[in-house]
Scaffold this active site. Structure first.
Site, PDB file in Angstrom:
ATOM      1  N   ASN A  38      -1.879  -2.900  -1.399  1.00  0.00           N
ATOM      2  CA  ASN A  38      -0.812  -4.442  -1.376  1.00  0.00           C
ATOM      3  C   ASN A  38      -1.991  -5.194  -0.718  1.00  0.00           C
ATOM      4  O   ASN A  38      -3.140  -4.418   0.078  1.00  0.00           O
ATOM      5  CB  ASN A  38      -0.075  -4.354  -0.996  1.00  0.00           C
ATOM      6  CG  ASN A  38       1.100  -3.347  -1.550  1.00  0.00           C
ATOM      7  OD1 ASN A  38       1.452  -3.388  -2.418  1.00  0.00           O
ATOM      8  ND2 ASN A  38       2.206  -2.809  -0.503  1.00  0.00           N
ATOM      9  N   VAL A  39      -1.705  -6.488  -1.386  1.00  0.00           N
ATOM     10  CA  VAL A  39      -2.911  -7.734  -0.457  1.00  0.00           C
ATOM     11  C   VAL A  39      -1.878  -8.313   0.393  1.00  0.00           C
ATOM     12  O   VAL A  39      -2.260  -9.091   1.137  1.00  0.00           O
ATOM     13  CB  VAL A  39      -3.259  -8.193  -1.125  1.00  0.00           C
ATOM     14  CG1 VAL A  39      -4.434  -7.421  -2.056  1.00  0.00           C
ATOM     15  CG2 VAL A  39      -2.011  -8.984  -2.025  1.00  0.00           C
ATOM     16  N   ASP A  40      -0.934  -7.827   1.043  1.00  0.00           N
ATOM     17  CA  ASP A  40       0.094  -9.079   2.117  1.00  0.00           C
ATOM     18  C   ASP A  40      -0.180  -8.386   3.462  1.00  0.00           C
ATOM     19  O   ASP A  40       0.704  -9.288   4.363  1.00  0.00           O
ATOM     20  CB  ASP A  40       1.497  -8.484   1.527  1.00  0.00           C
ATOM     21  CG  ASP A  40       2.268  -6.878   1.617  1.00  0.00           C
ATOM     22  OD1 ASP A  40       2.800  -6.563   0.584  1.00  0.00           O
ATOM     23  OD2 ASP A  40       1.398  -6.373   2.026  1.00  0.00           O
ATOM     24  N   HIS A  50      -7.394  -1.669  -2.615  1.00  0.00           N
ATOM     25  CA  HIS A  50      -7.487  -3.607  -3.168  1.00  0.00           C
ATOM     26  C   HIS A  50      -7.199  -4.613  -2.360  1.00  0.00           C
ATOM     27  O   HIS A  50      -8.074  -6.012  -3.231  1.00  0.00           O
ATOM     28  CB  HIS A  50      -6.536  -3.740  -4.095  1.00  0.00           C
ATOM     29  CG  HIS A  50      -6.482  -2.639  -5.029  1.00  0.00           C
ATOM     30  ND1 HIS A  50      -4.895  -2.608  -5.721  1.00  0.00           N
ATOM     31  CD2 HIS A  50      -6.856  -1.724  -5.438  1.00  0.00           C
ATOM     32  CE1 HIS A  50      -4.845  -1.281  -6.463  1.00  0.00           C
ATOM     33  NE2 HIS A  50      -6.179  -0.755  -6.742  1.00  0.00           N
ATOM     34  N   CYS A 108     -16.142 -17.343  -0.273  1.00  0.00           N
ATOM     35  CA  CYS A 108     -16.596 -17.939  -0.948  1.00  0.00           C
ATOM     36  C   CYS A 108     -17.325 -17.522  -2.110  1.00  0.00           C
ATOM     37  O   CYS A 108     -18.190 -17.072  -1.268  1.00  0.00           O
ATOM     38  CB  CYS A 108     -17.891 -19.303   0.278  1.00  0.00           C
ATOM     39  SG  CYS A 108     -19.003 -20.627  -0.721  1.00  0.00           S
ATOM     40  N   CYS A 125     -21.542 -18.896  -1.143  1.00  0.00           N
ATOM     41  CA  CYS A 125     -22.139 -18.415   0.042  1.00  0.00           C
ATOM     42  C   CYS A 125     -21.863 -17.360   1.394  1.00  0.00           C
ATOM     43  O   CYS A 125     -21.711 -16.972   1.767  1.00  0.00           O
ATOM     44  CB  CYS A 125     -22.751 -19.478   1.643  1.00  0.00           C
ATOM     45  SG  CYS A 125     -20.505 -20.084   2.029  1.00  0.00           S
ATOM     46  N   THR A 177       4.970   3.173  -5.763  1.00  0.00           N
ATOM     47  CA  THR A 177       3.821   3.003  -6.654  1.00  0.00           C
ATOM     48  C   THR A 177       3.868   3.390  -8.266  1.00  0.00           C
ATOM     49  O   THR A 177       4.455   4.016  -8.247  1.00  0.00           O
ATOM     50  CB  THR A 177       2.368   2.915  -5.984  1.00  0.00           C
ATOM     51  OG1 THR A 177       1.142   2.609  -7.552  1.00  0.00           O
ATOM     52  CG2 THR A 177       2.660   4.484  -5.980  1.00  0.00           C
ATOM     53  N   ASN A 216      10.617   6.407  -4.541  1.00  0.00           N
ATOM     54  CA  ASN A 216      10.719   5.278  -5.239  1.00  0.00           C
ATOM     55  C   ASN A 216      11.785   5.349  -6.435  1.00  0.00           C
ATOM     56  O   ASN A 216      12.219   5.877  -7.082  1.00  0.00           O
ATOM     57  CB  ASN A 216       9.574   5.643  -6.889  1.00  0.00           C
ATOM     58  CG  ASN A 216       9.506   4.367  -7.060  1.00  0.00           C
ATOM     59  OD1 ASN A 216      10.194   3.413  -7.341  1.00  0.00           O
ATOM     60  ND2 ASN A 216       8.107   4.560  -7.491  1.00  0.00           N
ATOM     61  N   ALA A 232      12.272   2.138  -0.609  1.00  0.00           N
ATOM     62  CA  ALA A 232      11.865   2.543   0.575  1.00  0.00           C
ATOM     63  C   ALA A 232      12.548   1.547   1.656  1.00  0.00           C
ATOM     64  O   ALA A 232      12.845   2.561   2.469  1.00  0.00           O
ATOM     65  CB  ALA A 232      10.144   1.742   0.153  1.00  0.00           C
TER      66      ALA A 232
HETATM   67  N1  APR Z   1      11.153   0.800  -3.033  1.00  0.00           N
HETATM   68  C1  APR Z   1      10.100   1.359  -3.548  1.00  0.00           C
HETATM   69  N2  APR Z   1       9.509   1.402  -4.135  1.00  0.00           N
HETATM   70  C2  APR Z   1      10.046   0.377  -5.773  1.00  0.00           C
HETATM   71  C3  APR Z   1      11.268  -0.722  -4.952  1.00  0.00           C
HETATM   72  C4  APR Z   1      11.427  -0.247  -3.961  1.00  0.00           C
HETATM   73  N3  APR Z   1      12.312  -1.206  -3.269  1.00  0.00           N
HETATM   74  N4  APR Z   1      10.979  -1.308  -5.866  1.00  0.00           N
HETATM   75  C5  APR Z   1       9.946  -1.103  -6.820  1.00  0.00           C
HETATM   76  N5  APR Z   1       9.541   0.225  -6.946  1.00  0.00           N
HETATM   77  C6  APR Z   1       8.663   0.662  -7.387  1.00  0.00           C
HETATM   78  C7  APR Z   1       8.981   0.895  -8.845  1.00  0.00           C
HETATM   79  O1  APR Z   1       9.618   1.829  -9.978  1.00  0.00           O
HETATM   80  C8  APR Z   1       7.450   0.855  -9.931  1.00  0.00           C
HETATM   81  O2  APR Z   1       7.153   2.198  -9.491  1.00  0.00           O
HETATM   82  O3  APR Z   1       7.684  -0.035  -7.057  1.00  0.00           O
HETATM   83  C9  APR Z   1       6.915   0.417  -8.037  1.00  0.00           C
HETATM   84  C10 APR Z   1       6.076  -0.460  -8.351  1.00  0.00           C
HETATM   85  O4  APR Z   1       4.974  -0.701  -9.187  1.00  0.00           O
HETATM   86  P1  APR Z   1       3.875  -1.862  -9.597  1.00  0.00           P
HETATM   87  O5  APR Z   1       4.607  -2.647  -9.904  1.00  0.00           O
HETATM   88  O6  APR Z   1       2.943  -1.114 -10.859  1.00  0.00           O
HETATM   89  O7  APR Z   1       2.596  -1.669  -8.055  1.00  0.00           O
HETATM   90  P2  APR Z   1       1.311  -0.945  -7.808  1.00  0.00           P
HETATM   91  O8  APR Z   1       1.499   0.804  -8.340  1.00  0.00           O
HETATM   92  O9  APR Z   1       1.222  -1.151  -6.500  1.00  0.00           O
HETATM   93  O10 APR Z   1      -0.086  -1.576  -8.550  1.00  0.00           O
HETATM   94  C11 APR Z   1      -0.490  -1.278  -8.315  1.00  0.00           C
HETATM   95  O11 APR Z   1      -2.517  -2.971  -9.716  1.00  0.00           O
HETATM   96  O12 APR Z   1      -1.619  -5.130 -10.862  1.00  0.00           O
HETATM   97  C12 APR Z   1      -2.357  -3.818 -10.164  1.00  0.00           C
HETATM   98  O13 APR Z   1      -3.594  -4.489  -8.207  1.00  0.00           O
HETATM   99  C13 APR Z   1      -2.189  -4.561  -8.609  1.00  0.00           C
HETATM  100  O14 APR Z   1      -2.161  -3.448  -6.642  1.00  0.00           O
HETATM  101  C14 APR Z   1      -1.780  -3.323  -7.627  1.00  0.00           C
HETATM  102  C15 APR Z   1      -1.990  -1.850  -8.258  1.00  0.00           C
END
Ligand code: APR
Length: 254
Positions: free
Chosen positions: A107-109, A124, A132, A135, A193, A218, A237
């Site tokens: 995550n980038v948050d 990431h 920039c 530069c 994820t 998840n 989560a």
């Molecule tokens: N709690 C836990 N998991 C959750 C929740 C929740 N409230 N809501 C959704 N999920 C799960 C989904 O079921 C899914 O498996 O989180 C996962 C989100 O998956 P993605 O959207 O694919 O995110 P991520 O795995 O972080 O993506 C990886 O892909 O697009 C690029 O750079 C971006 O870092 C990102 C990378």
């Protein structure tokens, strides 16, 4: 809460409570309860737009204004509003308890740091800073005026988020440290994820190969669930970690 789910929470609490070196790999799902949409699945950003069109470095180079308009401006507003939820706070608590030795986040948050975690690998990159293209000067995102799109650096160069676009390399130091933590841990928490983007999704495989217990949190199963994860606690989560921390509190009292 049904008994199965309660048993999974208890088991996860026991495994985490007895870990000597736990590490977390997190994805966008952990921030969904903070109001940030995921990338994939229901309500995911990539359901609405093509990631190769808006999140690939070539598309940014080709038309930075379009990427700023389509993706970055909305993401900035969303991230500015977001606050850590109970899942982020639990990981910070586990670090303070000496159980969690690091967070590898896709995550980038910046919500792990906002929750209090000190050892966070931003695999990431981050949205908290802009860089920039000319530069390489870095600027804090909240200082960037969006009256001009794309925003510019003092040198006139175009500003871009300091995150890793598709088509770009993961910073070698992040890759190296994440691999080290994955090899060393005895418990890996894989939280929110979809485990489809490499090389981040390979970290639980390394952990497993080195003998660690892999716990997934998840609402859905992922490609890791069948052969890599020892336990999948199904649920959002924030809710799951609330249950785990309560169960851990019970254990320590006993
Ligand atoms: N709690 C836990 N998991 C959750 C929740 C929740 N409230 N809501 C959704 N999920 C799960 C989904 O079921 C899914 O498996 O989180 C996962 C989100 O998956 P993605 O959207 O694919 O995110 P991520 O795995 O972080 O993506 C990886 O892909 O697009 C690029 O750079 C971006 O870092 C990102 C990378």
């Amino acid at each position: 809460m049904n008994t199965d789910h309660q048993q999974q929470i208890q088991k996860a609490a026991q495994l985490i409570g007895s870990a000597k070196c736990a590490v977390a790999l997190t994805g966008s799902g952990i921030s969904v309860e903070s109001g940030i949409p995921p990338f994939r699945g229901a309500g995911g950003l990539w359901e609405k737009m093509d990631p190769m069109e808006v999140a690939h470095i070539d598309s940014f180079r080709r038309d930075p204004a379009r990427v700023w308009e389509l993706l970055i401006r909305d993401l900035k507003e969303c991230l500015d509003r977001a606050r850590p939820n109970p899942a982020h706070l639990a990981l910070a608590r586990l670090e303070a308890m000496g159980i969690l030795k690091g967070v590898i986040t896709q995550n980038v948050d910046g919500l792990h740091q906002a929750a209090g975690n000190r050892d966070v690998i931003e695999f990431h990159g981050t949205f908290a800073w802009q860089r920039c293209m000319d530069c390489q000067r870095r600027l804090e995102t909240h200082r960037v005026e969006l009256d001009q799109i794309p925003p510019r650096c003092e040198c006139g160069g175009i500003l871009r988020p300091d995150c890793v676009f598709f088509g770009e390399m993961i910073p070698p130091e992040h890759l190296h440290r994440s691999r080290q933590l994955s090899e060393r841990c005895d418990v890996m928490l894989v939280v929110g994820t979809s485990a489809v983007v490499q090389p981040a999704a390979f970290m639980p495989v390394i952990a497993k190969q080195c003998g660690a217990t892999v716990i997934e949190i998840n609402p859905e199963s992922t490609p890791l669930t069948a052969n890599i994860s020892d336990l999948l606690v199904k649920g959002p989560a924030g809710q799951v970690f609330t249950g785990i921390m309560a169960a851990m509190a019970d254990y320590t009292v006993r």
